[in-house]
Design a protein around this motif. Structure first.
Motif, PDB file in Angstrom:
ATOM      1  N   GLU A  32      49.257 -37.972 -13.164  1.00 24.22           N
ATOM      2  CA  GLU A  32      49.822 -38.568 -12.045  1.00 24.22           C
ATOM      3  C   GLU A  32      51.323 -39.121 -12.701  1.00 24.22           C
ATOM      4  OE1 GLU A  32      49.319 -38.529  -8.935  1.00 24.22           O
ATOM      5  OE2 GLU A  32      47.484 -37.246  -9.411  1.00 24.22           O
ATOM      6  N   GLU A  33      51.162 -39.950 -13.770  1.00 20.47           N
ATOM      7  CA  GLU A  33      52.413 -40.304 -14.173  1.00 20.47           C
ATOM      8  C   GLU A  33      53.236 -39.212 -14.575  1.00 20.47           C
ATOM      9  OE1 GLU A  33      51.343 -42.805 -17.593  1.00 20.47           O
ATOM     10  OE2 GLU A  33      50.209 -44.458 -16.333  1.00 20.47           O
ATOM     11  N   ALA A  34      52.759 -38.244 -15.133  1.00 24.05           N
ATOM     12  CA  ALA A  34      53.735 -37.159 -15.684  1.00 24.05           C
ATOM     13  C   ALA A  34      54.133 -36.248 -14.225  1.00 24.05           C
ATOM     14  CB  ALA A  34      52.713 -35.948 -16.412  1.00 24.05           C
ATOM     15  N   LYS A  35      53.336 -36.390 -13.395  1.00 24.42           N
ATOM     16  CA  LYS A  35      54.098 -35.582 -12.188  1.00 24.42           C
ATOM     17  C   LYS A  35      55.322 -36.518 -11.460  1.00 24.42           C
ATOM     18  CE  LYS A  35      49.819 -33.200 -10.413  1.00 24.42           C
ATOM     19  NZ  LYS A  35      49.108 -33.094  -9.330  1.00 24.42           N
ATOM     20  N   ILE A  36      55.279 -37.766 -11.485  1.00 26.60           N
ATOM     21  CA  ILE A  36      55.988 -38.608 -10.926  1.00 26.60           C
ATOM     22  C   ILE A  36      57.468 -38.333 -12.034  1.00 26.60           C
ATOM     23  CG2 ILE A  36      56.841 -40.998 -10.858  1.00 26.60           C
ATOM     24  CD1 ILE A  36      54.037 -41.810 -10.129  1.00 26.60           C
ATOM     25  N   LYS A  37      57.258 -38.145 -13.045  1.00 29.29           N
ATOM     26  CA  LYS A  37      58.369 -37.894 -14.064  1.00 29.29           C
ATOM     27  C   LYS A  37      58.944 -36.468 -13.867  1.00 29.29           C
ATOM     28  CE  LYS A  37      57.088 -41.593 -17.291  1.00 29.29           C
ATOM     29  NZ  LYS A  37      56.361 -41.851 -18.596  1.00 29.29           N
ATOM     30  N   VAL A  40      55.792 -31.068 -16.348  1.00 30.09           N
ATOM     31  CA  VAL A  40      54.939 -29.716 -16.358  1.00 30.09           C
ATOM     32  C   VAL A  40      53.644 -30.383 -16.591  1.00 30.09           C
ATOM     33  CG1 VAL A  40      54.337 -27.341 -16.689  1.00 30.09           C
ATOM     34  CG2 VAL A  40      56.901 -28.387 -16.663  1.00 30.09           C
ATOM     35  N   ILE A  41      52.631 -29.794 -16.018  1.00 30.48           N
ATOM     36  CA  ILE A  41      51.213 -30.225 -16.383  1.00 30.48           C
ATOM     37  C   ILE A  41      50.776 -28.891 -16.750  1.00 30.48           C
ATOM     38  CG2 ILE A  41      48.772 -31.303 -15.596  1.00 30.48           C
ATOM     39  CD1 ILE A  41      51.104 -33.138 -15.132  1.00 30.48           C
ATOM     40  N   GLU A  42      50.290 -29.005 -18.008  1.00 31.78           N
ATOM     41  CA  GLU A  42      49.426 -27.901 -18.660  1.00 31.78           C
ATOM     42  C   GLU A  42      48.417 -27.289 -17.824  1.00 31.78           C
ATOM     43  OE1 GLU A  42      50.823 -25.942 -21.136  1.00 31.78           O
ATOM     44  OE2 GLU A  42      52.590 -27.709 -21.647  1.00 31.78           O
ATOM     45  N   LYS A  47      42.725 -27.367 -15.368  1.00 29.54           N
ATOM     46  CA  LYS A  47      41.209 -26.758 -15.298  1.00 29.54           C
ATOM     47  C   LYS A  47      40.322 -27.869 -16.021  1.00 29.54           C
ATOM     48  CE  LYS A  47      38.675 -22.578 -16.946  1.00 29.54           C
ATOM     49  NZ  LYS A  47      37.483 -23.341 -16.583  1.00 29.54           N
ATOM     50  N   TRP A  48      40.752 -28.604 -16.997  1.00 31.51           N
ATOM     51  CA  TRP A  48      39.703 -29.457 -17.315  1.00 31.51           C
ATOM     52  C   TRP A  48      39.251 -30.401 -16.455  1.00 31.51           C
ATOM     53  CZ3 TRP A  48      39.433 -34.666 -18.159  1.00 31.51           C
ATOM     54  CH2 TRP A  48      38.467 -35.073 -19.140  1.00 31.51           C
ATOM     55  N   LEU A  49      40.263 -31.075 -15.699  1.00 31.86           N
ATOM     56  CA  LEU A  49      39.984 -31.970 -14.481  1.00 31.86           C
ATOM     57  C   LEU A  49      39.130 -31.035 -13.633  1.00 31.86           C
ATOM     58  CD1 LEU A  49      43.438 -33.507 -14.198  1.00 31.86           C
ATOM     59  CD2 LEU A  49      41.311 -34.525 -14.785  1.00 31.86           C
ATOM     60  N   ASP A  50      39.485 -29.898 -13.282  1.00 32.57           N
ATOM     61  CA  ASP A  50      38.652 -29.366 -12.325  1.00 32.57           C
ATOM     62  C   ASP A  50      37.341 -29.175 -12.684  1.00 32.57           C
ATOM     63  OD1 ASP A  50      40.800 -29.060 -10.414  1.00 32.57           O
ATOM     64  OD2 ASP A  50      41.326 -27.160 -11.120  1.00 32.57           O
ATOM     65  N   ASP A  51      36.943 -28.513 -13.952  1.00 33.92           N
ATOM     66  CA  ASP A  51      35.691 -28.455 -14.513  1.00 33.92           C
ATOM     67  C   ASP A  51      34.853 -29.713 -14.395  1.00 33.92           C
ATOM     68  OD1 ASP A  51      36.640 -25.815 -14.755  1.00 33.92           O
ATOM     69  OD2 ASP A  51      36.612 -25.840 -17.018  1.00 33.92           O
ATOM     70  N   VAL A  52      35.436 -30.663 -14.797  1.00 34.50           N
ATOM     71  CA  VAL A  52      34.951 -32.225 -14.777  1.00 34.50           C
ATOM     72  C   VAL A  52      34.604 -32.614 -13.343  1.00 34.50           C
ATOM     73  CG1 VAL A  52      35.151 -34.686 -15.240  1.00 34.50           C
ATOM     74  CG2 VAL A  52      36.054 -32.822 -17.003  1.00 34.50           C
ATOM     75  N   ASP A  53      35.332 -32.150 -12.256  1.00 39.06           N
ATOM     76  CA  ASP A  53      35.147 -32.814 -11.074  1.00 39.06           C
ATOM     77  C   ASP A  53      33.954 -31.764 -10.705  1.00 39.06           C
ATOM     78  OD1 ASP A  53      36.983 -34.349 -10.937  1.00 39.06           O
ATOM     79  OD2 ASP A  53      38.554 -33.263  -9.881  1.00 39.06           O
ATOM     80  N   SER A  54      33.881 -30.622 -10.926  1.00 41.51           N
ATOM     81  CA  SER A  54      32.689 -29.811 -10.439  1.00 41.51           C
ATOM     82  C   SER A  54      31.395 -30.164 -11.172  1.00 41.51           C
ATOM     83  CB  SER A  54      33.088 -28.246 -10.588  1.00 41.51           C
ATOM     84  OG  SER A  54      33.086 -28.007 -12.036  1.00 41.51           O
TER      85      SER A  54
END
Length: 178
Positions: A32-37, A40-42, A47-54
């Motif tokens: 979120e901090e990177a998006k505000i700045k 680019v989000i790798e 994918k890791w965030l999506d995998d963890v969420d699932s």
């Protein structure tokens, strides 16, 4: 051996899930901090965030996460990373009401208010359909779902048959013959 230690294993799993949730929260804050700045989000981080969420979906649905996943599938981009929940919901609603969509929301643990997410209500859903899965039918009833289909627990024979089918020849490696 695993069956005799299931309580210990279950407790360890709970601890590991808590550690994973904490790690996910730290990574999400940095994203979120990177998006505000405008960084680019790798892709592998996303994918890791999506995998963890699932792996862990939570008792309280994450409205922003659900909105983001649906928006991505619909090709909708939220212009401002700081848009609030209702702005995102309005954009999703506008996009969804004009389409013919089957939306599958899997593994719901807590009540999800569809209007807050931006999913058209029953009256104005049009041709859109929603399929929701949960382990607790009370969740669906609280959400006003009327066409609920219960799935029972597999008996031992059915469970073993499914295991053999899914494991293929791998279960024979351990010397089991059934």
């Amino acid at each position: 051996m695993y069956l005799s230690n299931y309580e210990k294993n279950f407790d360890k799993l709970g601890d590991d899930v808590l550690k994973l949730r904490n790690a996910r929260s730290k990574v999400q804050r940095k994203v979120e901090e990177a998006k505000i700045k405008l960084e680019v989000i790798e892709k592998d981080v996303e994918k890791w965030l999506d995998d963890v969420d699932s792996f862990i979906v939570t008792e309280t649905p994450d409205t922003k996460k659900i909105q983001t996943v649906i928006a991505n599938k619909l090709g909708l981009k939220f212009e401002d990373a700081m848009e609030d929940e209702s702005q995102r919901a309005s954009k999703l609603y506008s996009r969804m009401e004009k389409r013919n969509i089957l939306l599958i929301i899997d593994n719901i643990w807590g009540e999800l208010v569809l209007k807050i997410v931006g999913i058209p209500s029953l009256a104005d859903r049009g041709r859109n359909k929603i399929l929701m899965t949960t382990r607790n039918v009370d969740v669906l009833e609280k959400m006003g779902s009327t066409k609920n289909l219960g799935m029972g627990i597999l008996n031992e024979k059915e469970a073993w048959s499914l295991f053999k089918k899914m494991a293929g020849n791998y279960y024979k490696i351990w010397g089991w013959t059934f």
